[in-house]
Design an enzyme around this catalytic site. Structure first.
Site, PDB file in Angstrom:
ATOM      1  N   CYS A  99       1.392  -1.806   0.065  1.00 27.70           N
ATOM      2  CA  CYS A  99       0.117   0.227  -0.145  1.00 27.70           C
ATOM      3  C   CYS A  99       0.463   1.253  -0.555  1.00 27.70           C
ATOM      4  O   CYS A  99       1.740   1.218   0.553  1.00 27.70           O
ATOM      5  CB  CYS A  99      -1.055  -0.131   1.246  1.00 27.70           C
ATOM      6  SG  CYS A  99      -1.888  -1.321   1.548  1.00 27.70           S
ATOM      7  N   GLY A 122       1.571  -1.061  -4.179  1.00 25.17           N
ATOM      8  CA  GLY A 122       0.640  -2.086  -4.542  1.00 25.17           C
ATOM      9  C   GLY A 122       0.135  -2.284  -5.342  1.00 25.17           C
ATOM     10  O   GLY A 122      -0.184  -0.841  -5.892  1.00 25.17           O
ATOM     11  N   ASN A 132      -2.356   2.473   4.814  1.00 27.19           N
ATOM     12  CA  ASN A 132      -0.618   1.702   4.600  1.00 27.19           C
ATOM     13  C   ASN A 132       0.071   1.404   5.970  1.00 27.19           C
ATOM     14  O   ASN A 132       0.145   1.658   7.165  1.00 27.19           O
ATOM     15  CB  ASN A 132       0.050   2.616   4.490  1.00 27.19           C
ATOM     16  CG  ASN A 132       1.239   1.604   4.022  1.00 27.19           C
ATOM     17  OD1 ASN A 132       1.225  -0.099   4.132  1.00 27.19           O
ATOM     18  ND2 ASN A 132       2.879   2.064   4.366  1.00 27.19           N
ATOM     19  N   GLY A 133      -0.932   0.076   6.420  1.00 27.12           N
ATOM     20  CA  GLY A 133       0.047  -0.810   7.538  1.00 27.12           C
ATOM     21  C   GLY A 133      -1.030  -1.713   8.046  1.00 27.12           C
ATOM     22  O   GLY A 133      -2.286  -2.388   7.062  1.00 27.12           O
ATOM     23  N   TYR A 155      13.904  -3.112   1.083  1.00 28.98           N
ATOM     24  CA  TYR A 155      13.346  -4.116  -0.123  1.00 28.98           C
ATOM     25  C   TYR A 155      12.270  -3.547  -0.808  1.00 28.98           C
ATOM     26  O   TYR A 155      12.453  -2.843  -1.694  1.00 28.98           O
ATOM     27  CB  TYR A 155      12.618  -4.860   0.812  1.00 28.98           C
ATOM     28  CG  TYR A 155      12.019  -5.978   0.284  1.00 28.98           C
ATOM     29  CD1 TYR A 155      12.665  -6.917  -0.890  1.00 28.98           C
ATOM     30  CD2 TYR A 155      10.472  -6.234  -0.758  1.00 28.98           C
ATOM     31  CE1 TYR A 155      11.969  -7.663  -1.897  1.00 28.98           C
ATOM     32  CE2 TYR A 155      10.276  -6.498  -1.411  1.00 28.98           C
ATOM     33  CZ  TYR A 155      10.624  -7.514  -2.020  1.00 28.98           C
ATOM     34  OH  TYR A 155       9.624  -8.454  -3.179  1.00 28.98           O
TER      35      TYR A 155
END
Ligand code: SF4
Length: 490
Positions: free
Chosen positions: A5, A32, A106-107, A249
């Site tokens: 996200c 995403g 996001n999370g 990453y």
């Protein structure tokens, strides 16, 4: 591993927000690819367009035309909590008595079910099983009795877990980061307004200027006329829990996260990798594209010192850096291949070695992580088939031993090769001549943080949140819910 996200929010001086949001979402597409959406508000009503697919497929020019208003939020999603269908695509938007709300998250909350149950018991009807709707309902309820800032603070006192949110409340746009700052969120200045975004690359795309990161526990409210923003430090905690994998990453290398250029952080992690476990080989090469910055830092450090840490003599050229593996960009991600056999085939399709840089040589290949081990095993075989004398594997992060509960879909414990195998066993499994990972101390050192200020849950098995059945590395507990008594129609 899949990214999780991207969120964005903008408030402009008179200009429609839809196109800037659309371009920002393009810049965040790597976070995403499952769904994309934009919600705007024109001062009278809310407009929304959300659908499954990539940003370029979800919106056409007509869609953007209908998204009126100079304030809005956007979202790209890879599914975390909630099912993989359009009911969980975001931004989540809804109209309550307290006004219209849009939410991009996001999370991942670890206590969403408790709050959903509590709110459902007093009549709130949920349309999805995602945690974003839980936050929206909680906030809407608080807004019945409290002003915006108090309502957000109240909701923050009830939700537990990882969140970077952009929220639209009518035509006001706000951003919130959880008290531990697990997910990134930053503020940017545009020519005629302000932007909140998961990564600064989105600000660059709009020719904006990065102002700063949203602080952990901070609420940022953008001015409706795009002139500035207000900041409210709603929660203070002793320690943060930044996800170190953002740097390793997830984030784009050209983004600045927590005041560090991701590309530079990766190069420095590569340098540490050489210091900790460098091995003299003929050539060092990255696994494209994920290992590139690590390999460049590793090779740089290798040109300065020997593997024993001695300064190189002038006539010693050190280790050659080469691109020995070419990536076919048109092959799907390996993780969506349903069978192990297909996954293995996909690796061969995805990477093609350049024989002349490999044949008869000792090779070090560098990547950012090993999840299941399948890719690494195939890669080592590929290099050996190509005539490599020795293949040494170096990884720019510690072993992934446990899953992520904060919104990253990495695999179950059983699927993670390092969850029950030692480094030597993994080396034998993937067929490498040697294998080394970076230490967690090196990661903390490069990121300039104390270990306790990072989330290292997936590499230590100890998390910064209170997760059922898991260990925590700090003094945290889920909030006690006060028990809602109001009726849903209040
Ligand atoms: S568990 Fe790992 S991937 Fe998940 S938030 Fe923590 S560091 Fe990031």
């Amino acid at each position: 591993m899949t990214e999780k996200c991207g969120v964005v929010g903008v408030s402009l001086d008179g200009r429609d927000a839809a196109r800037p949001l659309y371009y920002a979402l393009y810049a965040l597409q790597h976070r995403g690819q499952e769904s994309a959406g934009i919600v705007t508000h024109d001062g009278f009503q809310q407009h929304s367009h959300v659908d499954m697919g990539l940003v370029g497929d979800v919106f056409d020019a007509d869609d953007l035309e209908t998204l009126n208003g100079s304030a809005g939020i956007g979202h790209v999603r890879y599914p975390t909590a909630g099912s993989v269908d359009s009911s969980c695509a975001q931004p989540f938007s809804v109209s309550f008595k307290s006004g219209s709300l849009g939410l991009s998250h996001n999370g991942n909350l670890v206590n969403a079910d408790e709050i959903r149950e509590e709110l459902a018991a007093v009549g709130h009807a949920f349309t999805s099983d995602g945690d974003t709707e839980v936050i929206a309902h909680d906030l809407a309820r608080n807004l019945l009795e409290e002003d915006l800032v108090r309502a957000v603070k109240h909701t923050m006192s009830r939700i537990h877990g990882s969140y970077a949110l952009t929220i639209s409340h009518d035509d006001t746009v706000l951003g919130v980061r959880d008290p531990q700052g697990n997910r990134p969120l930053c503020i940017g200045k545009l020519e005629d307004g302000y932007i909140l975004a998961s990564e600064s690359a989105a600000i660059d795309t709009l020719d904006g200027e990065l102002v700063r990161d949203v602080r952990p526990g901070e609420l940022v409210v953008l001015d409706d006329d795009g002139a500035g923003f207000d900041s409210y430090q709603l929660v203070e905690t002793e320690n943060t829990a930044h996800c170190f994998f953002e740097h390793v990453y997830f984030a784009r290398p050209d983004s600045i996260i927590d005041e560090q250029l991701v590309y530079e952080a990766r190069r420095n992690l590569g340098r540490k990798l050489w210091e900790e476990s460098g091995v003299e080989t003929d050539v060092v090469m990255p696994v494209p594209d994920s290992g590139r910055a690590f390999a460049s830092g590793y090779a740089d450090a290798a040109s300065e010192t020997t593997a024993d840490g001695e300064l190189r003599a002038d006539e010693d050229d050190g280790v050659e850096f080469a691109e020995g593996l070419m990536k076919n960009r048109y092959v799907g991600r390996t993780f969506i291949m349903p069978t192990q056999d297909e996954r293995e085939r996909a690796v061969r399709l995805k990477l093609n070695p350049i024989k002349s840089t490999i044949e008869g040589k000792t090779v070090t290949v560098i990547d950012d992580s090993i999840v299941r081990g399948t890719t690494s095993m195939q890669l080592v075989q590929l290099l050996k088939d190509c005539g490599a004398e020795e293949v040494h594997v170096r990884i720019g992060a510690p072993e992934i031993v446990a899953p992520c509960y904060m919104g990253i879909d990495m695999a179950t414990r059983e699927e993670l090769i390092a969850s029950d195998k030692s480094t030597a066993e993994i080396r034998d499994t993937i067929g490498a001549d040697s294998l080394s990972y970076l230490s967690t101390d090196a990661v903390a050192d490069v990121l300039g943080k104390e270990r306790i200020d990072l989330c290292l849950g997936c590499v230590t098995g100890e998390y910064p949140y209170d997760i059922e059945g898991e260990e925590t590395d700090r003094d945290v507990s889920r909030p006690e819910l006060e028990g809602r008594t109001l009726h849903a129609d209040d």
